[in-house]
Structure formats: C-alpha cells, structure tokens
Design an enzyme around this catalytic site. Structure first.
Site, PDB file in Angstrom:
ATOM      1  CE1 TYR A   1      -4.180   1.842   1.207  1.00  0.00           C
ATOM      2  CE2 TYR A   1      -2.439   3.414   1.717  1.00  0.00           C
ATOM      3  CZ  TYR A   1      -3.779   3.127   1.510  1.00  0.00           C
ATOM      4  OH  TYR A   1      -4.702   4.136   1.590  1.00  0.00           O
ATOM      5  CB  THR A   2       2.804   2.820  -2.531  1.00  0.00           C
ATOM      6  OG1 THR A   2       1.920   2.747  -3.649  1.00  0.00           O
ATOM      7  CG2 THR A   2       3.638   1.560  -2.455  1.00  0.00           C
TER       8      THR A   2
ATOM      9  CB  THR B   1       9.780   3.178   2.661  1.00  0.00           C
ATOM     10  OG1 THR B   1       9.803   4.594   2.571  1.00  0.00           O
ATOM     11  CG2 THR B   1       8.988   2.816   3.898  1.00  0.00           C
TER      12      THR B   1
ATOM     13  CE1 TYR C   1       4.164   3.132   1.902  1.00  0.00           C
ATOM     14  CE2 TYR C   1       5.818   4.773   2.476  1.00  0.00           C
ATOM     15  CZ  TYR C   1       5.437   3.666   1.749  1.00  0.00           C
ATOM     16  OH  TYR C   1       6.324   3.084   0.872  1.00  0.00           O
TER      17      TYR C   1
END
Ligand code: NDP
Length: 293
Positions: A61-62, A101, A125
């Site tokens: 999920y970006t 990330t 996120y």
C-alpha cells in the site's frame, strides 16, 4: 531454472522485476487481482502450489497521504500481507525478499541513515511499513529487507510523470527544496534484487537482513524537478521547460508529514554485491527514453 514468485507484479518495481529477470530464473508474477497478499489462504495455496525457491514481495500500500485516513488498509497490506507471505514461505522453507522505505526514519538526521540507525516513522504509511519489516524479521524466515527511496520509472505513477504532466500544463511551478533524498529508478531496484537472488542461488546463502539502496547523489525535489525538465527538453519529451521556483515544505501542506532528510548510506549492500551505486541522472535518461518510445 530457479522459480521466483513475485507479488505486486504490476507495480513500478514489480513490473521491472518481471521485465528484467535473468534468463536462469523462471518468474511467476502475480498482480493484485490474481494474488491478494492480505488473503492468507490464497497466499498459502498459491505458494504451496507454485513451490518457488524464493518470494520477492513488490506488493504494498503506497498511497502515503491516503494512508493517514485509511490506516486499516495500509496495515492490512503492509503488515498482515507480509506476515502471510512469511508464514507461507516458512511452511516450504524458502526466503523472502521484501522492499521497504526511508519513511521508517523520522527524517531529522543530517548524515546518511545506516541500517542500524534508530527508526521512528512520522506517518501511518511509514509505521505500517516498519510493522511489515518487524513481522518479517520476527517470522523465522530468511529474509532481505531492501529500504529504498523516491522511486521512479516508466510504469505507474511517480514524481517524474507528475512533473512531465505539470510541465506541459504550466509555465511556472513551485517545488519543495527543503527535503533531501535520493531518487531511485524502479529498474535499478529490480536489478539489485536479481543480483541478490543470483548470489543466493549460486552460493546457497546470503548475509540476510536489512540493506539500504538508492541511486546517487542526494538532491532535493526541486533539484530532481530541474533535472527532469532539462533532460525532458533535450530528449524531446517536452517542448519547453517551465520556470521551477523553490518552495518550502510548509508552503505545500500534505496530510502525511514528509521527512526532511531521506538520504541513506548504501555502502553495506555495495560491499555485499561488490558493485557501485547507480546515478539517478543516467537512470532518468533511460526512463525518459522509454517514455518517448
Ligand atoms: P506501486 O504502488 O507502484 O506498486 C505496488 C503494487 O502492489 C501495486 O501494483 C498494487 O496493486 C499492489 N498491491 C497493493 N495491495 C496489494 C495486495 N493486497 N495484494 C497484492 N498486491 C497489492 O509501488 P512501488 O513499485 O513504487 O513500490 C514498491 C515497494 O517500494 C513498496 O514496498 C514500497 O513501499 C517501496 N517504496 C516505494 C517508494 C516510492 O516512491 N514509490 C519509496 C520507498 C519505498 P494495485 O495498484 O492493484 O493496488
């Protein structure tokens, strides 16, 4: 032939993984409608049926801003999805390569982040991606976690595509100049993952764990935008470059807080692979040529 199962195969990195697979690997790539990593039973069934030698998880999920109001879905994909893959991999005794990330860090550093530096995500996120790292690290599965940043490519939505669209529509743009990071092509991420896969299949082992990987050198979004327009004009992708003004993060409010410093130290991976870090300007030129073709 070594069989590798790739999830999220239609994404920026996933599509490059499928495209750039070396000849000695058999790739089975699944997009989100074929394999939903949040569905534990489906993951188990497909992994058991395919019996790959390795899973590369490019599904995530970006949507960084949307995640702020959609935490449940962000965690379902970025944490539970990774847990499902890890459990299925453990059941047949294979490793998982996973992508994470720079957003796991709080962005207050002034030196490139090392793999061992303390994490502290500032948004949903980043927190959900960190939860995914932890669930994989604690699963008992042999794993590689490749943290990367500022991904761009010819497929999918990214900063390069947004700049090219805005460059066609406007004469002047304001772009954030106080966030520092390293743009990274999806193709170079795929190449590094394949190099690791090759090393693993040849040697039967790897030095498992977390690695940082981005292209070099560090820049700002403003610096990246200026280079995109310069190259786009000379490649004939854009007729004329807009004027690109420097703005501050505070001039461009977003639902999710962005790290001011995303630069990562990538020397550990370079040592493992015995190769240098690709330059993003050269990678950008390849992407612009692909978009032009
Ligand atoms: P993309 O958003 O381009 O691709 C992610 C893919 O995952 C999409 O094709 C998406 O499909 C798929 N996906 C989403 N949910 C599921 C699910 N439940 N099951 C299976 N597939 C699913 O992302 P990138 O290729 O850019 O990102 C790859 C990795 O790199 C991710 O782990 C990301 O966190 C990380 N990363 C990305 C950065 C960036 O700038 N983009 C920066 C740093 C790290 P669909 O579109 O159908 O939902």
């Amino acid at each position: 032939m070594v069989k590798v199962l790739i999830t999220g195969a239609a994404g920026q990195v996933g599509s490059e993984l499928v495209k750039l697979a070396p000849a000695d690997f058999e790739v089975v790539g699944y997009n989100s409608s074929e394999l939903d990593i949040t569905n534990a039973l489906q993951v188990q069934q497909i992994v058991a049926e395919q019996a790959p030698a390795l899973i590369i998880n490019a599904a995530a999920y970006t949507a960084v801003d949307k995640a702020e109001s959609d935490a449940e879905r962000a965690y379902a994909v970025n944490e539970t999805g990774v847990k499902n893959l890890a459990e299925a991999a453990l059941a047949i005794g294979i490793p998982v390569f996973h992508i994470s990330t720079d957003y796991v860090f709080d962005g207050t550093a002034t030196e490139p982040y090392k793999e061992t530096d303390p994490v502290g995500p500032s948004g949903v996120y980043g927190a959900s991606k960190l939860a995914g790292e932890q669930v994989l690290a604690n699963s008992g599965v042999k794993h590689i976690i490749l943290r990367t940043s500022w991904v761009f490519g010819a497929e999918g939505n990214n900063f390069v595509k947004i700049m090219l669209r805005l460059g066609k529509e406007r004469d002047t743009l304001g772009v954030v100049a106080d966030q520092h990071g390293c743009p990274t092509s999806a193709a170079s991420i795929a190449n590094v993952l394949w190099q690791l896969a090759q090393k693993y299949t040849e040697e039967g082992e790897l030095t498992w764990g977390i690695y940082h990987f981005s292209n070099s050198p560090a820049t700002t979004w403003h610096g990246f935008a200026c280079e995109i327009f310069k190259q786009a004009v000379s490649a004939g992708v854009l007729e004329k470059a807009p004027v690109v003004n420097q703005i501050k993060t505070s001039d461009y409010p977003t639902p999710a807080k962005r790290p001011a410093w995303s630069v990562m130290d990538c020397s550990a991976l370079a040592n493992v692979l015995g190769s240098g870090v690709p330059g993003w300007q050269q990678e950008l030129s390849t992407v612009l040529n692909d978009l032009n073709a």
